[in-house]
Write a protein that holds these residues in place. Structure first.
Motif: not given
Length: 85
Positions: A37-46, A48-50, A52-56
């Motif tokens: 569950m912790i690894a899944g939360a980290v992967v999900t946040v990463l 989302i971050v990537f 958002v960065r890709r759409r700039r």
């Protein structure tokens, strides 16, 4: 893709932690579920971050005088950031 993988890891971890009532001597399923569950939360946040960065995009506007006609020329360029691998 990474957002879906993160959600899948969270779901599998939740099933292992909360839904299964099995005792195994050689592994603690509750701990494995929490780790997933912790690894899944980290992967999900990463993910989302990537995403958002890709759409700039970068916008650039230049105004210059044409040397031949003397007119002002405005040039606009929209560049999308290169995709990350």
């Amino acid at each position: 893709m990474s957002i879906g993988l993160g959600i899948l890891l969270v779901a599998i971890g939740a099933v292992l932690t909360y839904a299964l009532n099995v005792t195994v001597d050689w592994i603690d399923l509750d701990l494995v579920g929490m780790i997933l569950m912790i690894a899944g939360a980290v992967v999900t946040v990463l993910g989302i971050v990537f995403a958002v960065r890709r759409r700039r995009s970068v916008s650039e506007t230049r105004a210059v005088a044409d040397p031949v006609s003397g007119e002002r020329v405005t040039r606009t360029e929209d560049r999308v950031a290169p995709p990350e691998v």
